[in-house]
Design an enzyme around this catalytic site. Structure first.
Site, short mmCIF file in Angstrom:
data_model
loop_
_atom_site.label_atom_id
_atom_site.label_comp_id
_atom_site.label_asym_id
_atom_site.label_seq_id
_atom_site.Cartn_x
_atom_site.Cartn_y
_atom_site.Cartn_z
N PRO A 70 -3.02 -18.21 5.15
CA PRO A 70 -3.33 -16.97 4.43
C PRO A 70 -2.55 -16.84 3.13
O PRO A 70 -3.09 -16.36 2.12
CB PRO A 70 -2.96 -15.88 5.44
CG PRO A 70 -3.13 -16.53 6.78
CD PRO A 70 -2.69 -17.96 6.56
N TYR A 71 -1.28 -17.24 3.14
CA TYR A 71 -0.50 -17.22 1.91
C TYR A 71 -1.17 -18.04 0.82
O TYR A 71 -1.34 -17.58 -0.33
CB TYR A 71 0.91 -17.76 2.17
CG TYR A 71 1.66 -18.13 0.90
CD1 TYR A 71 2.13 -17.15 0.04
CD2 TYR A 71 1.89 -19.47 0.57
CE1 TYR A 71 2.80 -17.49 -1.13
CE2 TYR A 71 2.56 -19.81 -0.58
CZ TYR A 71 3.02 -18.82 -1.42
OH TYR A 71 3.68 -19.17 -2.58
N ALA A 72 -1.56 -19.27 1.16
CA ALA A 72 -2.19 -20.15 0.18
C ALA A 72 -3.50 -19.58 -0.34
O ALA A 72 -3.84 -19.71 -1.52
CB ALA A 72 -2.41 -21.53 0.79
#
Length: 332
Positions: free
Chosen positions: A160-162
């Site tokens: 999700p961060y990416a």
């Protein structure tokens, strides 16, 4: 401080805004800019008066007249007044970290990395800020076959961060294509390390374990390879991205070589003279096996290449860590 290569002399910047200025890269960038004669407005939602990490990162900056700090949250503050008369905004603010992005904290990643960035770009368009340099991440590439990742490669973010970092850079580039939008450079940083690195990052944890004798938790088998970039090199590339008119689009910023986590442990052992005790844990979702930067575009467009090798960078990182904590002994 690393020096820029001679291919593209970097023009001096007059006045800039650095968001996320109380963070690791932001504080180093702000200091380098004022040392070169640039006036810096630093913006961060962490108050250096009450947040210990922010206070430590900004300790030597806040006493400089060329630096003005504004405690504000880009998700809801008024942004246009911050940008008045700025040559560049270095937009480094955001929520980092692959592992915490899974689960209930994703809303904070989305609001901080995407929605706040949209507000920044809208303000830049309204006020006429000519250049935006946004901090992206090597994580946008996702799993690879071990070959060096080029800016033209297929992107497959695996966390999700990416996903939020890719959305952030694409949002900035979309704004740059509209009438009156700023010129945008998205810097895909590859694992930046050095003094004041976040305490959850691997090199920091390895060096601290070597200094203290406390065990080091290793996620996976340690054969994961990373392209580690020393902070001075990352800062030099970032300033060039803000100052060189031809710079545009995504650009990789890497260290020029890869090392496994086990190799990092061996370097830390050698620097301190103490073997690190390891505690093994399972690998986390979203942690890719290898990151490696193709630096051809950075050299061509920015005239930049990394100058600090891993051993030298880790030694400088260790010396800073030991100086901040005199009680830590290198003795086994």
């Amino acid at each position: 401080m690393s020096q820029h290569t001679a291919a593209h002399p970097v023009p001096a910047l007059r006045r800039v805004v650095v968001t996320g200025s109380a963070g690791f890269i932001g504080s180093h960038l702000s200091r380098a800019l004022i040392q070169s004669g640039t006036k810096v407005v630093g913006v961060d939602r962490r108050d250096p008066g009450t947040d210990a990490t922010a206070g430590a990162n900004l300790a030597r900056l806040r006493e400089r007249p060329e630096y003005v700090h504004i405690t504000a949250d880009l998700r809801d503050c008024s942004i246009e007044p911050l940008l008045i008369d700025a040559d560049v905004i270095f937009h480094l603010a955001g929520v980092p970290g692959v592992r915490p992005s899974w689960g209930p904290r994703f809303g904070d990643y989305l609001s901080s990395n995407v929605l706040a960035t949209h507000r920044v770009l809208e303000a830049c368009s309204r006020i006429g800020t000519p250049r935006v340099v946004v901090a992206s991440s090597s994580s946008v590439y996702g799993p690879t076959d071990g070959a060096a990742s080029a800016e033209t490669d297929r992107l497959a973010p695996a966390s999700p961060y990416a996903v939020t970092k890719l959305a952030e850079e694409q949002l900035c580039l979309a704004h740059s294509g509209k009438l009156g939008g700023p010129s945008v450079v998205a810097l895909r940083y590859f694992t930046v390390y050095g003094p004041r690195q976040r305490s959850d990052m691997f090199i920091h944890r390895a060096l601290q374990a070597a200094l203290t004798g406390q065990p080091l938790r290793l996620y996976g088998d340690g054969h994961q390879r990373r392209d580690f970039t020393y902070i001075d090199d990352a800062v030099t590339a970032t300033i060039a991205a803000g100052a060189i008119p031809a710079a545009h689009g995504p650009i990789n910023v890497g260290g020029g070589a890869t090392a496994s986590l086990l190799e990092i442990i061996n370097i830390a052992n050698g620097l301190v003279g103490r073997d690190i005790q390891l505690e093994y844990d399972h690998a986390h979702s979203g942690d890719v096996i290898t990151t490696r930067a193709d630096l051809g575009r950075a050299h061509k467009v920015l005239g930049w290449q990394p100058l600090v090798d891993l051993h030298s960078g880790m030694r400088a990182h260790l010396e800073d860590l030991a100086s901040q904590h005199p009680s830590l002994s290198r003795a086994a």
